[in-house]
Design a protein around this motif. Structure first.
Motif, PDB file in Angstrom:
ATOM      1  N   UNK A 168       0.829  -1.207   0.000  1.00  0.00           N
ATOM      2  CA  UNK A 168       0.000   0.000   0.000  1.00  0.00           C
ATOM      3  C   UNK A 168       0.865   1.259   0.000  1.00  0.00           C
ATOM      4  N   UNK A 169       1.895   1.260   0.830  1.00  0.00           N
ATOM      5  CA  UNK A 169       2.765   2.441   0.920  1.00  0.00           C
ATOM      6  C   UNK A 169       3.457   2.743  -0.407  1.00  0.00           C
ATOM      7  N   UNK A 180       0.251  -4.816 -10.953  1.00  0.00           N
ATOM      8  CA  UNK A 180       1.013  -5.755 -10.130  1.00  0.00           C
ATOM      9  C   UNK A 180       1.079  -7.077 -10.873  1.00  0.00           C
ATOM     10  N   UNK A 181       2.243  -7.680 -10.916  1.00  0.00           N
ATOM     11  CA  UNK A 181       2.413  -8.975 -11.574  1.00  0.00           C
ATOM     12  C   UNK A 181       2.564 -10.052 -10.503  1.00  0.00           C
TER      13      UNK A 181
END
Length: 197
Positions: A168-169, A180-181
């Motif tokens: 999240x950060x 995102x993979x």
């Protein structure tokens, strides 16, 4: 001070009289010194402290306790031994010596997978598990000190929630990648074993 907590490894051990708080304190103190020496780049000192830790009664006692109180405590290796009695546990502490130590073969068992196939597992003997636990006490402080701060898998004091927070950060930034993979190599270790065999 409980005499058993500081007993040398060649003495008789009474499992029920071990001062576990003292054992934890001794191991934590040595681990803290290993961390400090690692941070300072004093690797000769690290090695000396690791030797002290792996030869200490406290670390040996905690290693035996770990393998005799976890889920696999009733699962024997190829030697058929389980350390289920206080006397066996006491003798196990005395037996944890690196000089002349040679690991035993693994006991192969197969457990069913959700897809109907069988997953092979190698079960070490209790002694081999205890030796692994003993040396983990000495290696983990170095590994944790030098590890990637964004690594969360199989790390002490880290959880899935910590990994999610880390994602999240990073992903909330405007400069973050928009995707995102996720990947999974099917039968990865089966393939590696096949290639190398």
């Amino acid at each position: 001070m409980n005499a058993s907590a500081c007993a040398s490894s060649h003495q008789d051990v009474d499992w029920h009289s071990i001062d576990w708080a003292k054992c934890h304190q001794t191991v934590r103190r040595l681990q803290a010194r290993i961390v400090k020496a690692t941070q300072e780049g004093r690797y000769g000192k690290v090695k000396a402290l690791q030797w002290t830790l792996t030869h200490s009664f406290s670390a040996k006692a905690l290693a035996v306790r770990r393998v005799t109180e976890n889920q696999g405590k009733k699962t024997p290796g190829v030697d058929g031994a389980t350390w289920s009695t206080p006397a066996a546990k006491s003798q196990a502490i005395v037996s944890l010596k690196r000089h002349g130590y040679k690991p035993s073969p693994l006991r192969r068992v197969y457990i069913p997978k959700s897809n109907g196939k069988m997953r092979p597992l190698g079960i070490p003997t209790m002694k081999d598990r205890a030796m692994q636990a003993l040396h983990l006490l000495a290696l983990e402080p170095v590994a944790e000190t030098t590890a990637d701060k964004n690594s969360y898998g199989f790390r002490p004091e880290r959880s899935t929630a910590d990994a999610i927070e880390g994602c999240f950060k990073v992903l909330r930034l405007k400069t973050s990648a928009p995707w995102i993979l996720e990947g999974d190599i099917e039968a990865c270790f089966d393939t590696i074993n096949h290639v190398w065999s």
